[in-house]
Design a protein around this motif. Sequence first.
Motif: not given
Length: 293
Positions: A52-58
Amino acid sequence: DILSKTWRKLSHKRESFYFGERGWKKNWYEANKTCYSLPVKSTLLQSIRDSEEYSAFKYFYDSALGARSFWMNLFQDGDSLKWLSSPEEGPTFVDWRKDTDFYMKRSAGILTGIGSFSWSLEDPSSEHEIICETQDLKESHDTAVYVRTSVQSTLYGDPTIDLYCEQSGWYKASSFKWFIDGAEIYGVYISTHLILNSRQGPEPQIISQFQGYYYCSVDLDNTSKPIFSSKLLIRYPGVHTFILHMRSEIPENSNCSDLVFLELPFIGEFNKYLQANYQIGSRLFLKKVNCSG
């Protein structure tokens, strides 16, 4: 100074990120030291530990990432692969590139946007760009904005005025606007850097469009409330500018919008003086007339 650097964050998140200048590369040890040396407790990128954090960051930082590669706070030493901020915690979520080399004696993690976003491991002595990360970053002052100027000469000798909209404190990304005399400036290439070129003049209409009071604004975080800079008067090079304030008696049943013509007999006399004493073509003209009762 941490306030001299541009930090980015999502309004509902604790993490703030500082993206190093494009092309500014360091080995992993130097990059790690750079983040730790900031006045606030910072590390290399590390909050992308779950899907979730990775997708939002990208998604939200796609334009800043681009086709670049950045060090992460992930370090491999022999059989051990750990997030350095939590030495007891190994990665539970990963997004490795297919060609990642897991057999180096010592390596560090990178996030790369080359081709598609993914993770990889690189020798710590290699060089990549930097993202520093901190949490709960607080500013010591309110959001502020001001206009900085620079005057240069073109190849033709004509002066070019560069206006820069400088911001400090938290503000909504890409919310800045430019104004001249109260009207917003629109254009395909409008950015925080506004270039005023005087080569097209000096026709009255061009002078009128060029000179005036310039200022810019940004919106506060999570609101639509704008914060404005001070107004800066920009004058057309070689043209005398007069700020006139005229007061006229107006009937009670009239207002400014009803007043079509305001007789200014002194303009004709002034233009005669200019014609007699200055170069041909000198004229006095009004950019705008405001009336008040």
